[in-house]
Structure formats: C-alpha cells, structure tokens
Design a protein around this motif. Structure first.
Motif, PDB file in Angstrom:
ATOM      1  N   VAL A 108       3.447  -9.875  -3.450  1.00  0.00           N
ATOM      2  CA  VAL A 108       2.297  -9.064  -3.071  1.00  0.00           C
ATOM      3  C   VAL A 108       2.010  -9.286  -1.593  1.00  0.00           C
ATOM      4  O   VAL A 108       2.126 -10.406  -1.083  1.00  0.00           O
ATOM      5  N   ILE A 109       1.683  -8.190  -0.898  1.00  0.00           N
ATOM      6  CA  ILE A 109       1.263  -8.256   0.498  1.00  0.00           C
ATOM      7  C   ILE A 109       0.026  -7.373   0.635  1.00  0.00           C
ATOM      8  O   ILE A 109       0.037  -6.203   0.222  1.00  0.00           O
ATOM      9  N   LEU A 110      -1.040  -7.922   1.181  1.00  0.00           N
ATOM     10  CA  LEU A 110      -2.250  -7.159   1.472  1.00  0.00           C
ATOM     11  C   LEU A 110      -2.239  -6.817   2.964  1.00  0.00           C
ATOM     12  O   LEU A 110      -2.288  -7.708   3.811  1.00  0.00           O
ATOM     13  N   LEU A 111      -2.179  -5.521   3.253  1.00  0.00           N
ATOM     14  CA  LEU A 111      -1.952  -5.035   4.610  1.00  0.00           C
ATOM     15  C   LEU A 111      -3.113  -4.201   5.113  1.00  0.00           C
ATOM     16  O   LEU A 111      -3.858  -3.577   4.341  1.00  0.00           O
ATOM     17  N   GLU A 112      -3.225  -4.152   6.415  1.00  0.00           N
ATOM     18  CA  GLU A 112      -4.177  -3.278   7.098  1.00  0.00           C
ATOM     19  C   GLU A 112      -3.989  -1.830   6.643  1.00  0.00           C
ATOM     20  O   GLU A 112      -2.876  -1.322   6.563  1.00  0.00           O
TER      21      GLU A 112
ATOM     22  N   LYS B 196       0.605  -3.970  -1.363  1.00  0.00           N
ATOM     23  CA  LYS B 196       2.022  -3.686  -1.608  1.00  0.00           C
ATOM     24  C   LYS B 196       2.500  -4.671  -2.659  1.00  0.00           C
ATOM     25  O   LYS B 196       2.633  -5.870  -2.396  1.00  0.00           O
ATOM     26  N   LEU B 197       2.768  -4.159  -3.861  1.00  0.00           N
ATOM     27  CA  LEU B 197       3.096  -4.997  -5.014  1.00  0.00           C
ATOM     28  C   LEU B 197       4.531  -4.736  -5.456  1.00  0.00           C
ATOM     29  O   LEU B 197       5.045  -3.616  -5.316  1.00  0.00           O
TER      30      LEU B 197
ATOM     31  N   TYR C  88      -3.368  -9.579   5.586  1.00  0.00           N
ATOM     32  CA  TYR C  88      -4.507 -10.389   5.146  1.00  0.00           C
ATOM     33  C   TYR C  88      -4.077 -11.483   4.171  1.00  0.00           C
ATOM     34  O   TYR C  88      -4.703 -12.532   4.098  1.00  0.00           O
ATOM     35  N   PHE C  89      -3.012 -11.217   3.442  1.00  0.00           N
ATOM     36  CA  PHE C  89      -2.506 -12.192   2.471  1.00  0.00           C
ATOM     37  C   PHE C  89      -1.102 -11.771   2.077  1.00  0.00           C
ATOM     38  O   PHE C  89      -0.797 -10.580   1.968  1.00  0.00           O
TER      39      PHE C  89
END
Length: 370
Positions: A127-131, A75-76, A115-116
């Motif tokens: 930025v969000i790194l998601l499941e 998610k950017l 995750y980040f």
C-alpha cells in the motif's frame, strides 16, 4: 491484514497492510497518517488504467489535532491472483516503495508526496498513500502531447538521469532496480517472440509492412539491443515514460509536471525513456520538426548537470535504439489490449503510425539488419 516489513516509522510500531479497500478505516488511517481521522469516503478510480494496482481516492475528515491531507490517493495491491503473480514475478510493488523511499528525494524531478508506504515480501501485499494531484491531468496520447509539455517532460527526465548517471549507488540498488538486460526485464525477449504472430497480423492489416519486416528482424536481435541499452554508462530510468504517467497542473507560477507510477524503474542508457516517449506519444509532424533540437536540449541538460564523457553522437545512437525498442512495448501491449475497446484501437493505431514514420525517418531498420 499482514505485517509490513517496509513501512513508515510510527510510535505504535509497524502498521498492518489492508487486504482490501475496506481496510481504509478511520482507525487505520489515523495510524498511517499520524493524524486524527474520524471519517473517510473512498472512491475507486483509474479502473483499466491502474492495471497492476487498485487506486482509490480517499476524502478525509479530521477530529481535534493537527490534520493531514484533505484527500489522497491510495495505491493498493491488485486483488486478481493472475495480476498478483505478474507483480511478484517482476517485483513491481517493492520497487515502487523503494523508489519513493530511497530515490525520489534525491532528484529535482517532481514526484507525488508519499504519506505512508508499506510492502510485505512474504505476502506480496503493498500500500502507498500518495498526494492527490487533482486537478492535474495527463495529455491524451491519441491526440498527442504538445511541444510545451514535451519540452518540460524532457527537462524533467534529464534531471533524474543526470543525478544518477554512473552513480556508485547503482550497484546497491541493482537487486531491486536491475539493468534492462537482467531478470526480470530480460524476459521481454521471449515475451516479444510469443506475442509477435498476432502483432504481425495486426500490423499487416493496418498496412504497416515496413514495421512487419522490422519486427521480424527485431525478434532475432532483441537480446543484442537490450545489451546495448544496458551497457555503461547507465542511470536510473523510469521505464514506462508515457503520457499517462505525466501529470500537468497549472499553477500561478506556471505549468507544473509531476511524474507518477514508478513500478518498473530500471538501470539503462538515459535516452531509453526519451525514445519510448517520442516513439509513441508525439505526433509525427511535431517530432520531425523538433526532434533534433529536443535531443540536443536533452543532451545539453545532461552536460549542464555534470555528465561528462558522453558525446552527442553516442546519445543520438542510444536514442535511435530506444525508439526501436519501443516497438517491443507496442507488440506486447497489443497482446494485453481489449480487442473490443475503441479507445485501445485508436491508441494502438496512432502509435503504430508514429512508429512506422520514426522507423523510416531514423533509419532504424539498419540497427537490426543481418
């Protein structure tokens, strides 16, 4: 790339935030995930849905060493300047990062694993790194949510509300997750009045003359309604609790609910989330047959989870106010909708029909009567 101020703690120091999706390289992902990524395939998803952010599904391959997830959702921040301006005004990016960091782990309600995540207040980059929740899917709001899905959603959101009900940490979070009557959310009153003329025309064309009358009265009463919704006892509310943000997945143990998109978390009376969902996503017949039982279930779950001093009559009044306030979402959402989209026409059409019935059934005009 910009330096992240809120970011995962890694030995290599702060991980820079990609300016665009091309920045999701194996080298960057290796740092962000602390796993040996050797290849990545990116697919843009959710166009027209993730309006405030750009969504990408990343399929990953790993080298020697402990692997990370086979796929994830990145998610950017949005690329369009006008969208970035809105996001900065409302603080949506920092709010979502803070929710996952400070709140998500405290509640029983399932949210995606993160995750980040990183946010830079100087540039507004996020930025969000998601499941990756696939094959989970959201109910179709036009067709309407089912009773089983609705019951699970109510149970889930009640657990969030009970956990944060009149919590002493609400003051600590208030700068990032403000009350519904405080900036930036307080701006909704002026936005509503600005959007009202075209909405009244659309409602009249659909034959919803009762909604036209209530909308006109609401224009002069919206600040008072916001104040009532923002008067303690308060809790954390999702703020955009609709079907698009409810992901259901069938597991061997049964159906599992995950709630996504925490960009507009706010402090309000708990039934705020319930009223928004019931006012737009629930077919009228289903609502009429089950409304009282579902509202009592919600209240009972609050009590079972430790909420005291909040009677059912007060809960019902807050619910009625919140269903009425969902008309604000309809008016302002219509102004942003694509007039050429048949899907938008169907969505706003069924939403207006459900709202019109709820306004009559719940005698909501009395809440804005002179």
């Amino acid at each position: 790339m910009s330096e992240a101020v809120i970011a995962a703690d890694l030995d290599a120091g702060p991980v820079p935030i990609p300016k665009a999706s091309q920045g999701f390289t194996p080298a960057w992902l290796t740092r962000a995930l602390a796993a040996p990524v050797v290849a990545v395939e990116a697919q843009r998803i959710g166009e027209g849905v993730g309006v405030l952010s750009e969504l990408h599904r990343l399929t990953l391959a790993y080298g020697a060493g402990p692997p990370g997830p086979a796929s994830l959702i990145a998610k950017l921040h949005a690329s369009a300047p006008e969208v970035r301006e809105i996001c900065a005004l409302y603080g949506v990016y920092e709010r979502e990062v803070r929710f996952y960091r400070d709140v998500a782990a405290t509640v029983e309600l399932r949210t995606p694993e993160v995750y980040f995540s990183a946010f830079d207040p100087a540039s507004g980059d996020c930025v969000i790194l998601l499941e990756d929740l696939a094959p989970a899917a959201s109910p179709d709001q036009v067709a309407g949510i089912s009773l089983g899905e609705l019951t699970e959603a109510i149970d889930g959101i009640a657990s969030l509300h009970a956990r944060w009900w009149a919590h002493p940490r609400l003051d600590e979070l208030r700068a990032i997750m403000p009350r519904a009557a405080e900036p930036p959310y307080a701006d909704v009153a002026e936005n509503f009045r600005a959007c009202l003329p075209s909405a009244l025309e659309a409602l009249g064309a659909r034959g919803h003359h009762g909604l036209v009358r209530v909308s006109r009265r609401l224009a002069g009463a919206i600040e008072g309604l916001l104040s009532a919704i923002s008067t303690p006892p308060l809790t954390l509310c999702h703020g955009d609790f609709r079907t698009d943000n409810l992901m259901f997945r069938e597991n061997p143990e049964g159906r599992e609910l995950t709630v996504i998109d925490w960009q507009v978390v706010m402090q309000a009376r708990g039934p705020f989330d319930l009223g928004y969902l019931m006012g737009g996503a629930v077919p009228t017949d289903l609502r009429r047959k089950n409304e009282d039982e579902l509202l009592r279930r919600y209240h009972g779950r609050l009590v079972d989870l430790g909420v005291a001093g909040y009677g059912f009559d007060e809960c019902r009044l807050d619910y009625r106010r919140s269903v009425l306030f969902s008309l604000v979402y309809w008016v302002e959402g219509l102004a942003l909708a694509d007039p050429s989209s048949s899907r938008a026409a169907a969505l706003f059409g069924c939403w207006a029909e459900r709202l019109a019935a709820a306004v009559d059934d719940l005698h909501l005009e009395s809440l804005v009567s002179p």
